[in-house]
Scaffold this motif. Sequence first.
Motif, PDB file in Angstrom:
ATOM      1  N   LYS A 198      25.928  62.831  25.029  1.00  0.00           N
ATOM      2  CA  LYS A 198      27.398  62.894  24.969  1.00  0.00           C
ATOM      3  C   LYS A 198      27.991  61.516  25.271  1.00  0.00           C
ATOM      4  CE  LYS A 198      27.062  67.632  26.601  1.00  0.00           C
ATOM      5  NZ  LYS A 198      25.583  67.609  26.698  1.00  0.00           N
ATOM      6  N   ASP A 199      28.935  61.090  24.446  1.00  0.00           N
ATOM      7  CA  ASP A 199      29.601  59.796  24.610  1.00  0.00           C
ATOM      8  C   ASP A 199      30.610  59.914  25.756  1.00  0.00           C
ATOM      9  OD1 ASP A 199      31.154  57.499  24.413  1.00  0.00           O
ATOM     10  OD2 ASP A 199      31.238  57.528  22.234  1.00  0.00           O
ATOM     11  N   THR A 200      30.429  59.079  26.797  1.00  0.00           N
ATOM     12  CA  THR A 200      31.291  59.182  27.990  1.00  0.00           C
ATOM     13  C   THR A 200      32.743  58.797  27.704  1.00  0.00           C
ATOM     14  OG1 THR A 200      30.740  56.935  28.724  1.00  0.00           O
ATOM     15  CG2 THR A 200      29.352  58.721  29.560  1.00  0.00           C
TER      16      THR A 200
ATOM     17  N   ALA B 177      25.406  64.625  35.089  1.00  0.00           N
ATOM     18  CA  ALA B 177      25.035  63.525  35.990  1.00  0.00           C
ATOM     19  C   ALA B 177      25.853  63.614  37.277  1.00  0.00           C
ATOM     20  CB  ALA B 177      25.269  62.180  35.304  1.00  0.00           C
ATOM     21  N   GLY B 178      25.205  64.004  38.362  1.00  0.00           N
ATOM     22  CA  GLY B 178      25.875  64.095  39.667  1.00  0.00           C
ATOM     23  C   GLY B 178      25.750  62.786  40.425  1.00  0.00           C
ATOM     24  N   MET B 179      26.806  62.406  41.159  1.00  0.00           N
ATOM     25  CA  MET B 179      26.822  61.129  41.888  1.00  0.00           C
ATOM     26  C   MET B 179      26.732  61.352  43.390  1.00  0.00           C
ATOM     27  SD  MET B 179      27.323  58.234  40.020  1.00  0.00           S
ATOM     28  CE  MET B 179      28.233  57.100  41.052  1.00  0.00           C
ATOM     29  N   VAL B 180      25.918  60.516  44.049  1.00  0.00           N
ATOM     30  CA  VAL B 180      25.887  60.460  45.513  1.00  0.00           C
ATOM     31  C   VAL B 180      26.230  59.026  45.894  1.00  0.00           C
ATOM     32  CG1 VAL B 180      24.481  60.707  47.590  1.00  0.00           C
ATOM     33  CG2 VAL B 180      24.109  62.246  45.651  1.00  0.00           C
ATOM     34  N   PHE B 181      27.288  58.870  46.700  1.00  0.00           N
ATOM     35  CA  PHE B 181      27.776  57.531  47.042  1.00  0.00           C
ATOM     36  C   PHE B 181      27.185  57.049  48.364  1.00  0.00           C
ATOM     37  CE2 PHE B 181      30.922  59.590  44.365  1.00  0.00           C
ATOM     38  CZ  PHE B 181      31.081  58.643  43.358  1.00  0.00           C
ATOM     39  N   GLN B 182      27.455  55.756  48.683  1.00  0.00           N
ATOM     40  CA  GLN B 182      26.807  55.189  49.876  1.00  0.00           C
ATOM     41  C   GLN B 182      27.377  55.718  51.182  1.00  0.00           C
ATOM     42  OE1 GLN B 182      28.152  50.919  51.059  1.00  0.00           O
ATOM     43  NE2 GLN B 182      27.672  50.797  48.895  1.00  0.00           N
ATOM     44  N   ASN B 183      28.645  56.141  51.185  1.00  0.00           N
ATOM     45  CA  ASN B 183      29.231  56.665  52.430  1.00  0.00           C
ATOM     46  C   ASN B 183      29.409  58.182  52.304  1.00  0.00           C
ATOM     47  OD1 ASN B 183      30.626  57.321  54.709  1.00  0.00           O
ATOM     48  ND2 ASN B 183      32.134  55.678  54.536  1.00  0.00           N
ATOM     49  N   PRO B 184      28.556  58.977  52.965  1.00  0.00           N
ATOM     50  CA  PRO B 184      28.659  60.437  52.825  1.00  0.00           C
ATOM     51  C   PRO B 184      29.992  60.993  53.295  1.00  0.00           C
ATOM     52  CG  PRO B 184      27.127  59.859  54.599  1.00  0.00           C
ATOM     53  CD  PRO B 184      27.461  58.590  53.872  1.00  0.00           C
TER      54      PRO B 184
ATOM     55  N   MET C 247      12.826  62.605  25.469  1.00  0.00           N
ATOM     56  CA  MET C 247      14.252  62.534  25.151  1.00  0.00           C
ATOM     57  C   MET C 247      14.996  61.719  26.212  1.00  0.00           C
ATOM     58  SD  MET C 247      16.979  65.643  24.752  1.00  0.00           S
ATOM     59  CE  MET C 247      17.374  65.713  26.497  1.00  0.00           C
ATOM     60  N   ASP C 248      15.930  60.871  25.768  1.00  0.00           N
ATOM     61  CA  ASP C 248      16.712  60.070  26.711  1.00  0.00           C
ATOM     62  C   ASP C 248      17.844  60.911  27.296  1.00  0.00           C
ATOM     63  OD1 ASP C 248      15.217  57.824  26.334  1.00  0.00           O
ATOM     64  OD2 ASP C 248      16.499  56.967  24.793  1.00  0.00           O
ATOM     65  N   ILE C 249      17.904  60.954  28.637  1.00  0.00           N
ATOM     66  CA  ILE C 249      19.023  61.630  29.306  1.00  0.00           C
ATOM     67  C   ILE C 249      20.189  60.649  29.450  1.00  0.00           C
ATOM     68  CG2 ILE C 249      18.019  61.146  31.603  1.00  0.00           C
ATOM     69  CD1 ILE C 249      19.923  64.344  30.898  1.00  0.00           C
ATOM     70  N   ILE C 250      19.843  59.358  29.621  1.00  0.00           N
ATOM     71  CA  ILE C 250      20.853  58.287  29.713  1.00  0.00           C
ATOM     72  C   ILE C 250      20.490  57.192  28.719  1.00  0.00           C
ATOM     73  CG2 ILE C 250      21.881  56.503  31.189  1.00  0.00           C
ATOM     74  CD1 ILE C 250      22.580  59.215  32.289  1.00  0.00           C
ATOM     75  N   GLN C 251      21.476  56.751  27.970  1.00  0.00           N
ATOM     76  CA  GLN C 251      21.259  55.611  27.074  1.00  0.00           C
ATOM     77  C   GLN C 251      22.530  54.772  27.035  1.00  0.00           C
ATOM     78  OE1 GLN C 251      20.337  56.645  23.036  1.00  0.00           O
ATOM     79  NE2 GLN C 251      19.877  54.543  22.441  1.00  0.00           N
ATOM     80  N   THR C 252      22.375  53.473  27.227  1.00  0.00           N
ATOM     81  CA  THR C 252      23.524  52.577  27.073  1.00  0.00           C
ATOM     82  C   THR C 252      23.208  51.582  25.958  1.00  0.00           C
ATOM     83  OG1 THR C 252      22.878  50.780  28.592  1.00  0.00           O
ATOM     84  CG2 THR C 252      23.888  52.722  29.580  1.00  0.00           C
ATOM     85  N   GLU C 253      24.225  51.265  25.180  1.00  0.00           N
ATOM     86  CA  GLU C 253      24.044  50.341  24.063  1.00  0.00           C
ATOM     87  C   GLU C 253      25.127  49.271  24.120  1.00  0.00           C
ATOM     88  OE1 GLU C 253      24.660  51.220  19.597  1.00  0.00           O
ATOM     89  OE2 GLU C 253      22.593  51.814  20.051  1.00  0.00           O
ATOM     90  N   HIS C 254      24.696  48.026  24.350  1.00  0.00           N
ATOM     91  CA  HIS C 254      25.618  46.860  24.426  1.00  0.00           C
ATOM     92  C   HIS C 254      26.798  47.152  25.372  1.00  0.00           C
ATOM     93  CE1 HIS C 254      23.164  45.759  21.107  1.00  0.00           C
ATOM     94  NE2 HIS C 254      23.785  46.485  20.213  1.00  0.00           N
ATOM     95  N   LEU C 255      26.495  47.753  26.507  1.00  0.00           N
ATOM     96  CA  LEU C 255      27.555  48.138  27.452  1.00  0.00           C
ATOM     97  C   LEU C 255      28.240  46.909  28.059  1.00  0.00           C
ATOM     98  CD1 LEU C 255      29.082  50.141  29.298  1.00  0.00           C
ATOM     99  CD2 LEU C 255      27.100  50.106  30.827  1.00  0.00           C
ATOM    100  N   VAL C 256      29.562  46.901  27.935  1.00  0.00           N
ATOM    101  CA  VAL C 256      30.390  45.826  28.508  1.00  0.00           C
ATOM    102  C   VAL C 256      31.487  46.483  29.329  1.00  0.00           C
ATOM    103  CG1 VAL C 256      32.038  43.974  27.984  1.00  0.00           C
ATOM    104  CG2 VAL C 256      29.951  44.215  26.605  1.00  0.00           C
TER     105      VAL C 256
ATOM    106  N   GLY D  23      30.943  48.789  23.740  1.00  0.00           N
ATOM    107  CA  GLY D  23      29.622  49.420  23.783  1.00  0.00           C
ATOM    108  C   GLY D  23      29.741  50.907  24.111  1.00  0.00           C
ATOM    109  N   THR D  24      28.604  51.560  24.324  1.00  0.00           N
ATOM    110  CA  THR D  24      28.590  53.014  24.492  1.00  0.00           C
ATOM    111  C   THR D  24      27.618  53.433  25.574  1.00  0.00           C
ATOM    112  OG1 THR D  24      28.902  53.117  22.086  1.00  0.00           O
ATOM    113  CG2 THR D  24      28.416  55.189  23.189  1.00  0.00           C
ATOM    114  N   VAL D  25      28.001  54.495  26.301  1.00  0.00           N
ATOM    115  CA  VAL D  25      27.098  55.164  27.243  1.00  0.00           C
ATOM    116  C   VAL D  25      26.969  56.610  26.785  1.00  0.00           C
ATOM    117  CG1 VAL D  25      26.715  55.897  29.635  1.00  0.00           C
ATOM    118  CG2 VAL D  25      27.853  53.711  29.171  1.00  0.00           C
ATOM    119  N   TRP D  26      25.712  57.053  26.579  1.00  0.00           N
ATOM    120  CA  TRP D  26      25.454  58.459  26.261  1.00  0.00           C
ATOM    121  C   TRP D  26      24.780  59.123  27.455  1.00  0.00           C
ATOM    122  CZ3 TRP D  26      24.534  54.847  22.295  1.00  0.00           C
ATOM    123  CH2 TRP D  26      25.303  55.028  21.133  1.00  0.00           C
ATOM    124  N   VAL D  27      25.306  60.263  27.864  1.00  0.00           N
ATOM    125  CA  VAL D  27      24.694  61.069  28.918  1.00  0.00           C
ATOM    126  C   VAL D  27      24.294  62.395  28.277  1.00  0.00           C
ATOM    127  CG1 VAL D  27      25.076  62.245  31.118  1.00  0.00           C
ATOM    128  CG2 VAL D  27      26.038  59.966  30.741  1.00  0.00           C
TER     129      VAL D  27
END
Length: 283
Positions: free
Chosen positions: A75-77, A90-97, A1-10, A68-72
Motif C-alpha cells: 500500500k502506498d503511504t 506497521a505498529g510504532m514503538v517510540f523511544q519514550n514510553p 514478499m516485501d512487507i516494506i519497500q521504499t523507492e528513491h525516498l526523499v 519517491g514512494t513508500v509501500w507498506v
Amino acid sequence: MDIIQTEHLVYEYAKRDEEGNITGTSRAIDGVDIDIRQGQFVAVLGHNGSGKSTFAKHLNAILVPTAGTVWVDGKDTKAPEELWNVRQTAGMVFQNPDNQIIGTVVEEDVGFGPENLGVPTDEIWQRVEESLKAVGMLEYRHHSPNKLSGGQKQRVAIAGVVAMEPKCIVLDEPTAMLDPSGRKEVLKTVQELRTKKQVTVILITHYMEEVIDADKIYVMEHGHVVMEGTPREIFSQVDTLKKYRLDVPQVTILADELRKRGLDIPAGILRKEELVEALCRSN
C-alpha cells in the motif's frame, strides 16, 4: 514478499526563521531504497541526525515522502484512503514510553488500540492477555504504569502495539532512555515476539550491540544509506563504522586490532565467545 519497500525516498523539512517564515528546505532523507521481507529482523543504524528516525516515521505514515514512494504491505503511504490499513500493518514503538502509554491501568492501556480498531470486547481481553504474556508483563496487568520501571513501561508499550496484531513492528530507538538491564529486557522481548508471532521487526538504533542478531543492517548518514549487509559483513568494516561515528563493540575492535597484528582471526567477530574460539584455533 516485501512487507516494506521504499523507492528513491526523499523527505525535506521546511526551514523557518524566528517569525515562522519559510526560508528554505533541508533534506533529511535523500534517495533511500530499502526492501524488507515479511518476518525479517532489520536494523537501521546511524548517528544522531543521520535520518534514521525520519525514515522510521515514514513506515507508519506519520510522515509522507516529499518525493519517491513508500509501500507498506503493497500500500502506498501517500494514498489517504490507505492510511488506516498502513497503520494497522506497521505498529510504532517510540523511544519514550510515557508518550505512548495513556491508560491508568496496564491492561486498559494495552486494550486501547484494539478497542479503537473495533475489535469485539471478548477478543480485546484475549489479545490483552496474550500480548502481556508475550512481553512477560501479565502479572502487572492490574498495576498503574506510573509505578513501573522504564524497561517495564517500554514492554507495556510494545504489548499495546502487539495487541493490534500488526504484521510489522517499528521500534524507533526503544532503548535510548533505558539503563543496560532495561535495554536487555526490551531486546529479549522483541526477539521472543519474532519467534512467537512471526512479526517483522525494524529496529532503529545507534547501539551496535543491539543489532548482532539482525538478518540485515542498513547504516544511514546524512539521509543516505551508506552501508548495507549482514551483521558480520557490516562489523567486519570497523574503520568505516568509526568514520560514521558509530560505537563499535569492544570485542569487535579487539578482534580487528588482533587481525591487524597478524593473528589468524576471521573478520566481523560479533561475540566474546567467537573471539575466544578463534583465538584457541589460531594457537
